[in-house]
Structures are given as structure tokens and as C-alpha cells.
Design a protein around this motif. Structure first.
Motif, PDB file in Angstrom:
ATOM      1  N   TYR A  10       7.068  -1.028   1.301  1.00  0.00           N
ATOM      2  CA  TYR A  10       6.936  -0.200   2.506  1.00  0.00           C
ATOM      3  C   TYR A  10       8.086  -0.535   3.449  1.00  0.00           C
ATOM      4  CZ  TYR A  10       4.878   1.914   6.666  1.00  0.00           C
ATOM      5  OH  TYR A  10       4.657   2.660   7.789  1.00  0.00           O
ATOM      6  N   ASP A  94       9.201  -8.892  -0.457  1.00  0.00           N
ATOM      7  CA  ASP A  94      10.020  -9.537   0.576  1.00  0.00           C
ATOM      8  C   ASP A  94      10.446 -10.952   0.211  1.00  0.00           C
ATOM      9  OD1 ASP A  94       7.596 -10.711   0.676  1.00  0.00           O
ATOM     10  OD2 ASP A  94       7.125 -10.182   2.740  1.00  0.00           O
ATOM     11  N   TYR A 205       2.699  -5.812   8.055  1.00  0.00           N
ATOM     12  CA  TYR A 205       1.287  -5.915   8.390  1.00  0.00           C
ATOM     13  C   TYR A 205       1.137  -5.982   9.894  1.00  0.00           C
ATOM     14  CZ  TYR A 205      -1.702  -5.959   4.383  1.00  0.00           C
ATOM     15  OH  TYR A 205      -2.452  -5.557   3.322  1.00  0.00           O
TER      16      TYR A 205
HETATM   17  N1  UDP Z   1       3.229  -3.055   2.246  1.00  0.00           N
HETATM   18  C1  UDP Z   1       2.810  -1.809   1.767  1.00  0.00           C
HETATM   19  N2  UDP Z   1       2.151  -0.964   2.604  1.00  0.00           N
HETATM   20  C2  UDP Z   1       1.849  -1.302   3.902  1.00  0.00           C
HETATM   21  C3  UDP Z   1       2.237  -2.596   4.366  1.00  0.00           C
HETATM   22  C4  UDP Z   1       2.908  -3.448   3.507  1.00  0.00           C
HETATM   23  O1  UDP Z   1       3.050  -1.469   0.615  1.00  0.00           O
HETATM   24  O2  UDP Z   1       1.258  -0.482   4.602  1.00  0.00           O
HETATM   25  C5  UDP Z   1       3.938  -3.964   1.331  1.00  0.00           C
HETATM   26  C6  UDP Z   1       5.219  -4.594   1.882  1.00  0.00           C
HETATM   27  O3  UDP Z   1       6.344  -3.786   1.606  1.00  0.00           O
HETATM   28  C7  UDP Z   1       5.282  -5.920   1.149  1.00  0.00           C
HETATM   29  C8  UDP Z   1       3.813  -6.259   0.942  1.00  0.00           C
HETATM   30  O4  UDP Z   1       3.089  -5.051   1.067  1.00  0.00           O
HETATM   31  O5  UDP Z   1       5.889  -5.790  -0.133  1.00  0.00           O
HETATM   32  C9  UDP Z   1       3.310  -7.275   1.944  1.00  0.00           C
HETATM   33  O6  UDP Z   1       3.603  -6.854   3.263  1.00  0.00           O
HETATM   34  P1  UDP Z   1       4.250  -7.836   4.334  1.00  0.00           P
HETATM   35  O7  UDP Z   1       5.231  -8.744   3.695  1.00  0.00           O
HETATM   36  O8  UDP Z   1       4.758  -6.992   5.456  1.00  0.00           O
HETATM   37  O9  UDP Z   1       2.967  -8.644   4.808  1.00  0.00           O
HETATM   38  P2  UDP Z   1       2.919 -10.193   5.212  1.00  0.00           P
HETATM   39  O10 UDP Z   1       3.611 -10.957   4.132  1.00  0.00           O
HETATM   40  O11 UDP Z   1       3.610 -10.276   6.523  1.00  0.00           O
HETATM   41  O12 UDP Z   1       1.440 -10.467   5.284  1.00  0.00           O
END
Ligand code: UDP
Ligand code: MG
Length: 317
Positions: A10, A94, A205
Motif C-alpha cells: 500500500y 517495508d 497503519y
Molecule cells: N498495507 C496494506 N494495506 C493497508 C495498510 C498497509 O496492504 O491498508 C501493507 C503495507 O504496504 C505493508 C504492510 O501492509 O506492506 C504493513 O503495513 P505497515 O508497515 O504500514 O504497518 P506497521 O509495520 O507500521 O504496523
């Protein structure tokens, strides 16, 4: 032996190519055939363009583009439904989920585990707020959940084909994959890993998305919140009775009660309790129905890149 890697994406255009290069280096050393399925979760940037480029450069790369942002859990579900490998690994785009851990995931699977989970151990890089709320959430959910959900469980895991099929047979709309994976059973194991700081961009998120995920987790693995209404109703009925005793006492043994006061207070408190109680019972049934009527498709695909497998879901249901 074939391994699929499902990656929800995303708005990750800046880091996606670097992610794939790192992943590619690891997958090449595995000595088995592999594919990477990117699920573009309605990105507003050029993530889909990057995915299409990668798919045209590498036969092993495939892509699905959802018609809008359906959220991380749905993107993962869409990916899991469109792979047919012997084992499927889900991971974030990421680089917070280290691709170097993949050989270990695969090794554990070859030892016979159907599900290989990972647990984030050193979260020093994480924002204090996220760490605290996450710890609190897992403490709460493990008190009320029907299945254990380890704190720090990440959506970085390996599922055998059989485990994946079990997961896809669960039709619910409100998907909390960490709980669902625990629910399916089979032999599961955990590997600790250290989350790295995000390589590019910022967390997708938002607080709202995190709260939605938390609420889905709580309500799909526990009926405790519904029971709360029942409990409140019960408590207020008991209190109403105690209070009725008191107002009766005031009426009979003292002279400072207004005419009508006793019955009005007593009756209204009692019915207040009864109403909450019956609302709680209704809530219990409503909750059951709610779980049953979720029949909408979970996501909509707009486009695909590479030779994406047809959805596995139809065969299951
Ligand atoms: N992601 C997604 N849809 C969403 C939010 C996040 O597909 O609505 C994906 C994002 O690209 C990443 C994964 O889910 O590959 C985890 O998101 P993020 O790293 O932003 O979350 P965090 O690691 O901060 O919890
Ligand atoms: Mg991340």
C-alpha cells in the motif's frame, strides 16, 4: 517443492524495488522453485507500475491489484487465495520483516510444522505509543479470546498448503488473521525476530486502522464484550433490589418520604436493570447473527500482472 511469498503493498513505490532485490537474493539461495505475489491494496502512488515492471522482468513475480484500499488483512487474504504452492509465506513490503529469516521458516516447515509463526522480540525501534498499545491489547485479548494470540505476533509467517486451505475456508468478513491462524490448529511453531526500522516511507497503519484491527480481533474471538451488557444488567437488578429495600425502609420507619416516591424509584431502577439485561441477551443473539450473515466478497480485483492462479476459495466453499 514450491514456495509462494505473498506481499501486501500500500503506497510503497519508493521501497518496493529494493525490497524485491533483497527478497530475490534470499529466495535464490533456497534451492526450490518460488514465486512472489504482490497484492496492491489500492495504492494511490505508482506501486502498481513498479509491480508490473517487476512482473515483466521476472517470470516468478505476479501481481493483483485490488479495486480500492481494502486493508492489510484483506490484501493478505486476496494473496493467500491466489497461490497454489506447497508453502506460502506472508510478509510486509517495508523490510521490517527480515527476508533473511525465510530459510529458517522453510527449514521448520520441512521439519513438519504446518504453521511457522514469527514473534517480534526487540521492538526498540518501534514508537513508544505503538509498543504500549500493542502490549495492552494482547494482554486484554488473551484474557477473553477463545484461542491464544501471542503478544508481538506478526503477519510474517509460513503456512503449509493444508493450513492455508483451512484458513481460506473461514468466510468471515472481519478478519484478524493472527487469531484465525491460531484457531485453525495444526502443529505450529514460533520464531523470534527483531523488527527493523521501516526502510522507506512511513507506517500505513493509521491509528484508525489499528483500532479497527483491534476491535475485529476482540469481537471475532470473544463474546466477552456482549456479556458485559448482561453483567451490567445483572448488577443493576441486584442494586435495584438493595435500593428497594432501602426505600421501603425509609417509607415504613421514617416520616420523610414523599407519597409515590418509593414506588417510582423502586420500579424505575428495577426496569432499568431488566432492560439492560434483555438488551444484553438480544446483543448476544445479534452477535451470533452478525457472524453468520457476512456474505459479501472480501475484496474486488481490478487487474492482475503475470500468470496469477485462479482463486482457491471457490473450490473450498
Ligand atoms: N498495507 C496494506 N494495506 C493497508 C495498510 C498497509 O496492504 O491498508 C501493507 C503495507 O504496504 C505493508 C504492510 O501492509 O506492506 C504493513 O503495513 P505497515 O508497515 O504500514 O504497518 P506497521 O509495520 O507500521 O504496523
Ligand atoms: Mg511495517
Amino acid at each position: 517443492m514450491r514456495i509462494s511469498v505473498v506481499v501486501p503493498v500500500y503506497n510503497e513505490e519508493t521501497g518496493l524495488r529494493q525490497f524485491f532485490c533483497t527478497l530475490h537474493d534470499v529466495l535464490r539461495t533456497l534451492g526450490s522453485s518460488w514465486e512472489v505475489l504482490f497484492v496492491d491494496d489500492g495504492s494511490a502512488d505508482d506501486s502498481w507500475v513498479v509491480i508490473q515492471q517487476l512482473a515483466s522482468e521476472h517470470a516468478e513475480v505476479k501481481g493483483i491489484r485490488l479495486s480500492r484500499n481494502f486493508g492489510h488483512q484483506m490484501a493478505l487474504t486476496a494473496g493467500l487465495e491466489h497461490v497454489s504452492a506447497d508453502a506460502v509465506i506472508t510478509m510486509d513490503a517495508d523490510l521490517q520483516h527480515p527476508p533473511e529469516l525465510i530459510p529458517e521458516l522453510v527449514a521448520r516447515w520441512q521439519q513438519g510444522f504446518e504453521v511457522v509463526n514469527t514473534v517480534r522480540t526487540d521492538a526498540a525501534e518501534m514508537r513508544q505509543f505503538k509498543r504500549r498499545t500493542s502490549a495492552l491489547f494482547y494482554r486484554l485479548i488473551n484474557k477473553v479470546s477463545e484461542v491464544p494470540i501471542p503478544a508481538g505476533a506478526a503477519d510474517f509467517r509460513l503456512l503449509s498448503r493444508q493450513a492455508n486451505q483451512a484458513l481460506l475456508a473461514m468466510p468471515e468478513r472481519h478478519r484478524f488473521l493472527r487469531g484465525m491462524v491460531s484457531w485453525i490448529g495444526f502443529s505450529q511453531t514460533f520464531i523470534p525476530y527483531t523488527a527493523r526500522p521501516r526502510q522507506h516511507g512511513e507506517s500505513k497503519y493509521t491509528l484508525r486502522k489499528m483500532m479497527n484491527l483491534g476491535a475485529d480481533g476482540l469481537t471475532s474471538f470473544s463474546v466477552a464484550p456482549l456479556r458485559l451488557a448482561l453483567l451490567l444488567g445483572l448488577i443493576s437488578i441486584v442494586l435495584a433490589f438493595l435500593y428497594a429495600v432501602y426505600v421501603l425502609w425509609v417509607k415504613i420507619f421514617t416520616h420523610n418520604s414523599e407519597p409515590g416516591w418509593t414506588s417510582i424509584i423502586g420500579v424505575s431502577m428495577f426496569f432499568g436493570g431488566v432492560q439492560l439485561f434483555t438488551l444484553g441477551i438480544l446483543g448476544e443473539y445479534l452477535g451470533q447473527l452478525f457472524g453468520e450473515i457476512k456474505r459479501r466478497p472480501l475484496y474486488v480485483i481490478a487487474q492482475t500482472a503475470g500468470s496469477v492462479e485462479p482463486s482457491a476459495r471457490k473450490e473450498i466453499i
